[in-house]
Scaffold this motif. Structure first.
Motif, PDB file in Angstrom:
ATOM      1  N   PRO A  75       0.830  -1.251   0.058  1.00  0.00           N
ATOM      2  CA  PRO A  75      -0.026  -0.061   0.074  1.00  0.00           C
ATOM      3  C   PRO A  75       0.849   1.340  -0.028  1.00  0.00           C
ATOM      4  N   GLU A  76       0.228   2.312  -0.519  1.00  0.00           N
ATOM      5  CA  GLU A  76       0.943   3.493  -0.540  1.00  0.00           C
ATOM      6  C   GLU A  76       0.205   4.385   0.640  1.00  0.00           C
ATOM      7  N   VAL A  77       0.853   4.743   1.676  1.00  0.00           N
ATOM      8  CA  VAL A  77       0.422   5.235   2.994  1.00  0.00           C
ATOM      9  C   VAL A  77       0.734   6.477   2.861  1.00  0.00           C
ATOM     10  N   ARG A  78      -0.340   7.489   3.199  1.00  0.00           N
ATOM     11  CA  ARG A  78      -0.160   8.832   3.409  1.00  0.00           C
ATOM     12  C   ARG A  78      -1.060   9.449   4.551  1.00  0.00           C
ATOM     13  N   ILE A  79      -0.035  10.074   5.478  1.00  0.00           N
ATOM     14  CA  ILE A  79      -0.894  10.828   6.576  1.00  0.00           C
ATOM     15  C   ILE A  79      -1.049  12.246   6.099  1.00  0.00           C
ATOM     16  N   ARG A  80      -2.225  12.596   6.433  1.00  0.00           N
ATOM     17  CA  ARG A  80      -2.545  14.204   5.955  1.00  0.00           C
ATOM     18  C   ARG A  80      -2.935  14.921   7.164  1.00  0.00           C
ATOM     19  N   TYR A  81      -2.320  15.965   7.460  1.00  0.00           N
ATOM     20  CA  TYR A  81      -2.387  16.624   8.633  1.00  0.00           C
ATOM     21  C   TYR A  81      -3.628  17.822   8.210  1.00  0.00           C
ATOM     22  N   LEU A  82      -4.681  18.095   8.774  1.00  0.00           N
ATOM     23  CA  LEU A  82      -5.919  18.889   8.322  1.00  0.00           C
ATOM     24  C   LEU A  82      -5.668  20.258   9.416  1.00  0.00           C
ATOM     25  N   PRO A  83      -6.176  21.362   8.783  1.00  0.00           N
ATOM     26  CA  PRO A  83      -6.318  22.420   9.771  1.00  0.00           C
ATOM     27  C   PRO A  83      -8.021  22.124  10.531  1.00  0.00           C
ATOM     28  N   TRP A  84      -8.187  23.224  11.290  1.00  0.00           N
ATOM     29  CA  TRP A  84      -9.634  23.222  11.832  1.00  0.00           C
ATOM     30  C   TRP A  84     -10.584  23.604  10.784  1.00  0.00           C
ATOM     31  N   ASP A  85     -11.567  23.138  10.833  1.00  0.00           N
ATOM     32  CA  ASP A  85     -12.776  23.478   9.795  1.00  0.00           C
ATOM     33  C   ASP A  85     -13.111  25.066  10.096  1.00  0.00           C
ATOM     34  N   ASP A  86     -13.259  25.286  11.282  1.00  0.00           N
ATOM     35  CA  ASP A  86     -13.602  26.769  11.626  1.00  0.00           C
ATOM     36  C   ASP A  86     -13.194  26.939  12.999  1.00  0.00           C
ATOM     37  N   GLU A  87     -13.264  28.160  13.647  1.00  0.00           N
ATOM     38  CA  GLU A  87     -12.840  28.651  14.823  1.00  0.00           C
ATOM     39  C   GLU A  87     -13.768  27.841  15.890  1.00  0.00           C
ATOM     40  N   ILE A  88     -15.014  27.522  15.644  1.00  0.00           N
ATOM     41  CA  ILE A  88     -15.989  27.107  16.671  1.00  0.00           C
ATOM     42  C   ILE A  88     -15.255  25.991  17.090  1.00  0.00           C
ATOM     43  N   ALA A  89     -14.882  25.111  16.207  1.00  0.00           N
ATOM     44  CA  ALA A  89     -14.553  23.658  16.574  1.00  0.00           C
ATOM     45  C   ALA A  89     -13.236  23.554  17.140  1.00  0.00           C
ATOM     46  N   ARG A  90     -12.283  24.600  16.697  1.00  0.00           N
ATOM     47  CA  ARG A  90     -10.995  24.652  17.583  1.00  0.00           C
ATOM     48  C   ARG A  90     -11.066  25.007  18.823  1.00  0.00           C
ATOM     49  N   ASN A  91     -11.970  26.088  18.987  1.00  0.00           N
ATOM     50  CA  ASN A  91     -12.393  26.403  20.453  1.00  0.00           C
ATOM     51  C   ASN A  91     -12.830  25.522  21.383  1.00  0.00           C
ATOM     52  N   GLU A  92     -13.785  24.570  20.727  1.00  0.00           N
ATOM     53  CA  GLU A  92     -14.423  23.572  21.418  1.00  0.00           C
ATOM     54  C   GLU A  92     -13.263  22.501  21.879  1.00  0.00           C
ATOM     55  N   TRP A  93     -12.172  22.379  20.856  1.00  0.00           N
ATOM     56  CA  TRP A  93     -11.150  21.317  21.476  1.00  0.00           C
ATOM     57  C   TRP A  93     -10.075  22.129  22.391  1.00  0.00           C
ATOM     58  N   ALA A  94      -9.935  23.429  22.437  1.00  0.00           N
ATOM     59  CA  ALA A  94      -9.230  24.021  23.167  1.00  0.00           C
ATOM     60  C   ALA A  94      -9.809  24.152  24.549  1.00  0.00           C
ATOM     61  N   ASN A  95     -11.061  23.988  24.870  1.00  0.00           N
ATOM     62  CA  ASN A  95     -11.920  23.999  26.138  1.00  0.00           C
ATOM     63  C   ASN A  95     -12.163  22.608  26.589  1.00  0.00           C
ATOM     64  N   ALA A  96     -12.020  21.622  25.963  1.00  0.00           N
ATOM     65  CA  ALA A  96     -12.203  20.248  26.232  1.00  0.00           C
ATOM     66  C   ALA A  96     -10.970  19.677  26.903  1.00  0.00           C
ATOM     67  N   GLU A  97     -11.424  18.600  27.793  1.00  0.00           N
ATOM     68  CA  GLU A  97     -10.016  17.861  28.541  1.00  0.00           C
ATOM     69  C   GLU A  97      -9.974  16.485  28.226  1.00  0.00           C
ATOM     70  N   GLY A  98      -8.942  15.692  28.346  1.00  0.00           N
ATOM     71  CA  GLY A  98      -9.004  14.239  28.269  1.00  0.00           C
ATOM     72  C   GLY A  98      -9.260  13.839  27.163  1.00  0.00           C
ATOM     73  N   ARG A  99     -10.205  12.544  27.254  1.00  0.00           N
ATOM     74  CA  ARG A  99     -10.712  11.935  26.062  1.00  0.00           C
ATOM     75  C   ARG A  99     -11.887  12.704  25.292  1.00  0.00           C
ATOM     76  N   ASP A 100     -12.479  13.717  25.946  1.00  0.00           N
ATOM     77  CA  ASP A 100     -13.227  14.503  25.160  1.00  0.00           C
ATOM     78  C   ASP A 100     -12.355  15.543  24.284  1.00  0.00           C
ATOM     79  N   ARG A 101     -11.141  15.750  24.502  1.00  0.00           N
ATOM     80  CA  ARG A 101     -10.165  16.635  23.795  1.00  0.00           C
ATOM     81  C   ARG A 101      -9.925  15.864  22.533  1.00  0.00           C
ATOM     82  N   HIS A 102      -9.428  14.547  22.648  1.00  0.00           N
ATOM     83  CA  HIS A 102      -9.122  13.710  21.578  1.00  0.00           C
ATOM     84  C   HIS A 102     -10.434  13.375  20.724  1.00  0.00           C
ATOM     85  N   ARG A 103     -11.603  13.425  21.345  1.00  0.00           N
ATOM     86  CA  ARG A 103     -12.850  12.977  20.390  1.00  0.00           C
ATOM     87  C   ARG A 103     -13.069  14.318  19.560  1.00  0.00           C
TER      88      ARG A 103
END
Length: 665
Positions: A480-508
């Motif tokens: 297989p040809e394996v490619r890891i692709r690093y994506l930016p956040w879709d919008d600031e709302i999603a990023r802010n939700e991540w920044a305010n989350a903790e533990g497993r919720d942050r990973h989710r």
């Protein structure tokens, strides 16, 4: 000068024990020079001499004497016997000439290196540190990685990522390997000379100290043997009286050893073989199992399928060893090979699987590839309990006390452990106590995040089928040809939700980055003729992706009969895309595809990553695996770790950043 054990082989220089002196040392010297310069036996001058012009050859001498790819002005001053200020000025002149380059780093104010090393960085380089038994490889070829995988453990494959101006892609440059005792013990070679020959074919030059250590570890793997006495009981043999007294009898008690027979032999208590193997392995002495294993009550069975050459080789290897673990890649035919081993042994067989669904699949495979009829095959699990000459049972059921006596009383000649990576778990390992039988494990990915995979080979047998590159080159399995692709956040709302989350919720939140929906669409559009599997670990994400792609979502909540219809439609070409939850990682007959997109993964599980990539390893056609990770989050590390098992097997893993509005390819 240090001994060879401390010298980094491959740099062509001597390593200096005092090479770590930095700029902070110079600050203590009232004249600005390193106060150790006059006492340095490895090339520093006896007097401090200012320099106006620094010849490039003298700079190279300083670099070589330091034994490091980069040096500070302080280190050059010490090597050339001058002041730090004088060395820095002369180095800056070489920078202006273009023959030396410099860069600011965290641990030193400025470091210098030859400009031509930028070009060398694009070539394969291997540096060996014999005393640490570590290998650092830049830009390794597939051949090199495949060979290293046979005797070394890949510790890290992330390294530095270098951006290509032409296409914006980044590739993993650095690979760090470690040669552990268990890597030598489990190396798939008949003797130590064969192992050393492979090592010499890869490493830049021979290292007597490293080779001597490999020889000593190989010898440790053959110092204890389990053999069958003429009277039928099992004996533990040691290569010397000292080993029996100071290792075996000091670590084993009367629960394992009944009594001494001689200074180098002890009578083994019946059923204690697995415990003895575990204990001596942990003491650094893997046990060679040379017992006369049970052939089992005979079964009239023939194989009706033609095997490939390498599958025949696997069977021959197993018959010689009488135990082992098939670790070929997905699509290499491990199940059919196991059935061939069943026919070769010709005795009653117990196959252990992690789920009832896999039990049904094994029954179908046995009926398709052998002369066995339905009346000779039984299933024993929560839904059905029938013991036959060939029985398929779940690990959980076989390990229960109320069923154990039934399994122990049968005359099995072969025990097959499917998805053998489960064995070290407490609930499954009891089944490994069936040590008097021929034992065969199956797993494309015998790796565990708790680092207990060594126990798999201790309890079941040594690995078979480790050289994946041969199968790729022969065209039996598509690399297989394996490619890891690093994506930016879709919008600031999603990023802010991540920044305010903790533990497993942050990973989710990072895993469910909405930008992955659009990126998945782009990737599917880039491969319009390929069937695709999209993997997720979160149900909400799977449902959103399925809606956006207008594709079915297969999860544990989908009834089995409906799941089977979806898979049949996918195999027949009526469906070109399926979104699959973690239920597809093992235990169901998931169809293969031309493209696999991992939208979220199980915390960087190497086994899960290889299993998902394995769904694209078909004998023909293109084979692409995309792993999507949200940039700047734990997903970056998880994605890199997930693909580590594939990188260890010589498969190239390409990393790239996806900018807003970037194309999928």
């Amino acid at each position: 000068m240090t001994d060879e054990g401390s010298e980094p082989v491959g740099t062509g220089v001597e390593a200096d024990a005092d090479a770590t002196a930095g700029d902070s040392d110079a600050a203590d010297d009232p004249d600005g020079a390193d106060s150790d310069a006059a006492d340095d036996p490895d090339g520093a001058a006896d007097t401090v001499v200012p320099i106006d012009d620094l010849e490039l050859d003298r700079f190279y001498d300083a670099v070589e004497a330091e034994g490091r790819p980069v040096v500070t002005a302080s280190e050059v001053a010490r090597r050339l016997g001058t002041t730090q200020a004088s060395a820095a000025a002369a180095l800056d002149d070489l920078v202006d000439d273009g023959t030396v380059d410099r860069v600011s780093v965290e641990t030193d104010p400025v470091v210098y290196f030859p400009t031509e090393w930028r070009e060398l960085a694009a070539r394969e380089r291997i540096v060996v540190f014999p005393d640490r038994r570590e290998l650092v490889v830049d830009q390794p070829r597939q051949y090199t990685r495949a060979q290293l995988s046979q005797f070394a453990h890949l510790v890290d494959s992330t390294g530095d990522r270098e951006r290509s101006v032409a296409d914006g892609e980044t590739t993993s440059r650095g690979y760090k390997y470690e040669i552990r005792p268990e890597d030598v013990w489990q190396a798939p070679f008949d003797d130590v000379e064969e192992l050393l020959s492979v090592m010499r074919s890869v490493l830049p030059r021979r290292s007597p100290s490293l080779e001597e250590w490999v020889r000593s570890q190989w010898g440790r793997a053959n110092r204890f043997r389990l053999v069958t006495h003429d009277d039928g009981y099992v004996v533990l043999e040691a290569a010397s009286e000292s080993l029996m007294g100071n290792v075996a009898r000091q670590n084993l008690d009367e629960d394992e050893l009944v009594a001494p027979i001689s200074e180098t032999e002890s009578w083994v208590r019946e059923g204690a073989e697995a415990a003895i193997k575990r204990t001596l392995y942990e003491a650094g002495y893997p046990v060679v199992d040379d017992r006369d294993l049970d052939a089992g009550d005979p079964v009239d069975v023939d194989l009706t399928t033609h095997l490939r050459d390498y599958q025949e080789d696997w069977i021959d290897r197993f018959e010689e060893q009488r135990s082992g673990v098939l670790v070929g890649p997905s699509g290499s035919g491990k199940t059919v090979t196991a059935i061939g081993i069943l026919a070769a042994i010709g005795g009653e067989t117990l196959t252990l699987v992690p789920s009832r669904e896999l039990a049904g699949q094994w029954r179908a495979e046995l009926l398709e590839h052998t002369t066995l009829d339905a009346g000779q095959i039984g299933e024993y699990h929560g839904g059905e309990k029938e013991i036959k000459p060939v029985t398929i049972a779940t690990y959980r059921t076989a390990g229960m006390d109320r069923h154990r006596a039934l399994f122990d009383s049968r005359g099995w000649g072969l025990v097959i452990y499917d998805e053998v990576h489960h064995i070290p778990a407490e609930i499954y390992r009891r089944s490994a106590d069936l040590q008097t039988k021929h034992r065969l494990g199956l797993s494309a990915t015998p790796v565990r995040e708790d680092d207990r995979e060594a126990e798999i080979f201790t309890l079941i047998g040594p690995p078979i089928g480790t050289d994946w590159s041969r199968l790729f080159e022969a065209g039996y399995v598509q690399e297989p040809e394996v490619r890891i692709r690093y994506l930016p956040w879709d919008d600031e709302i999603a990023r802010n939700e991540w920044a305010n989350a903790e533990g497993r919720d942050r990973h989710r939140v990072a895993a469910e980055n909405p930008a992955k929906i659009e990126e998945t669409r782009r990737l599917l559009d880039a491969h319009p003729d390929a069937s695709a599997l999209v993997f997720v670990d979160w149900l909400d994400q799977g449902e959103k992706l399925a809606d956006a792609l207008e594709a079915p979502f297969v999860s544990g909540e989908m009834p089995h009969h409906r799941r089977d219809r979806v898979f049949d439609s996918f195999r027949e070409g009526d469906l070109d895309t399926i979104v699959v939850s973690r239920v597809g990682d093992e235990g169901i007959d998931l169809p293969n595809a031309g493209v696999a997109i991992v939208a979220s993964g199980l915390g960087g599980s190497r086994r899960q990553g290889a299993q998902r990539a394995g769904r694209t390893m078909r004998p023909a056609g293109g084979s692409r695996v995309y792993v999507l990770a949200t940039r700047g989050t734990s997903e970056e590390e998880f994605a890199q770790r997930q693909m580590r098992h594939l990188a260890e097997k010589g498969i190239r893993v390409i990393e790239s950043n996806v900018d807003d509005g970037a194309s999928g390819e």
